[in-house]
Design a protein around this motif. Sequence first.
Motif, short mmCIF file in Angstrom:
data_model
loop_
_atom_site.label_atom_id
_atom_site.label_comp_id
_atom_site.label_asym_id
_atom_site.label_seq_id
_atom_site.Cartn_x
_atom_site.Cartn_y
_atom_site.Cartn_z
N PHE A 97 0.80 -1.22 0.00
CA PHE A 97 0.00 0.00 0.00
C PHE A 97 0.84 1.28 0.00
N THR B 136 -3.12 -3.49 -6.18
CA THR B 136 -2.19 -4.33 -5.43
C THR B 136 -2.25 -5.74 -6.00
N ALA C 264 -7.81 0.23 1.81
CA ALA C 264 -8.41 0.39 0.49
C ALA C 264 -9.33 1.61 0.42
N LEU D 54 -8.24 -3.64 -5.43
CA LEU D 54 -7.70 -4.38 -4.29
C LEU D 54 -7.44 -5.82 -4.70
N ILE E 16 -12.37 -6.15 -6.21
CA ILE E 16 -11.53 -7.10 -5.48
C ILE E 16 -11.10 -8.19 -6.45
#
Length: 347
Positions: free
Chosen positions: A44, A61, A78, A91, A169
């Motif tokens: 992050f 990420t 996030a 994410l 996600i």
Amino acid sequence: MKLGLQLGYWGAQPPAGVGELVAAAEESGFDAIFTAEAWGSDAFTPLAWWGRETSRVRLGTSIVQMSGRAPTSIAMHALTLDHLSGGRVVLGMGVSGPQVVEGWYGQPFSKPLARTREVVDIIRQVLAREEKVTNDGPHYPLPYVGEGAVGLGKPLKPIVHPLRSDIPIWLGAEGPKNVAQTAEIADGWIPIFYTPKSAGMYQPWLDEGFARPGARRTRDDFEIAATCHVQVVADADEKAAVIDAMKPVVSLYMGGMGAKEQNFHKQVFERMGYAELSDEVQRLYLDGKKDEATALIPDELVDDMHIIGTEAEVRDRAAAWEATGVTTLLLSCRSADEVRRIAEVLA
């Protein structure tokens, strides 16, 4: 098919020139930049640091290790970065492996599929901010009532209202059950060692997930972000040199990552048809004979895993990757000029 710049995780020191790479990606039409983590730098912080100079690219990420943080902590990272970037976060998460999870984070690795499902559900609750966040599952109970609890925990909502309730996600997944679950509960998939030749192996696993009741996505709106080195070369001799230079990385993942008894990366190569080769590479690698292990890696395997060739060949190979369902190529680039060259060739 979109292009993503894969910045990866750091080695012994922070890498130089990353700011120039990110600026070139932003200027050249790349869709996203991605950071990773192992057991050194986190994912992050570099994404926030270098992402602050961007205004268009998505910030992803690939991957955040789920055992390194509580699910609510991952959600906090996030939603914070999503606000700061104006809604550009992707994410990407994964379970890592038992050596890292138990040896570095001090957490149990058992039941990774069930853990993943709980993590994703909790994060979605945080981002939705409709009810106070609770979880009855055995792995991440909220409120916590286990050993050592004082009994004062209470369900909470995030103080900050998330900018987006549907931050994408994506999950890193390798095996059949994990890939199927990813297709069921996630917005995208980050495979490792995905290639056009091996793509057919994954399709039934993905279809199983998409067919499950309540599946979040369909094949039409599900993203597949495959890591691939792209390099334009002048001729066959230069291509051979690039392939040779990449073999040590392949032998590392095939033979040197994870434990002998459980190397998920090696299992991917086994499913790709390299079981006997993987066994021998692992034996040599773990015996300290890394050069001998690397010498066994066949040219055709490296060539299949990456896109290396003349401009015309690179365009043709990229089209082949796209035809298998890949929506984003995650590329590691060494210079801003290389970023621009690849963008120009694949524009």
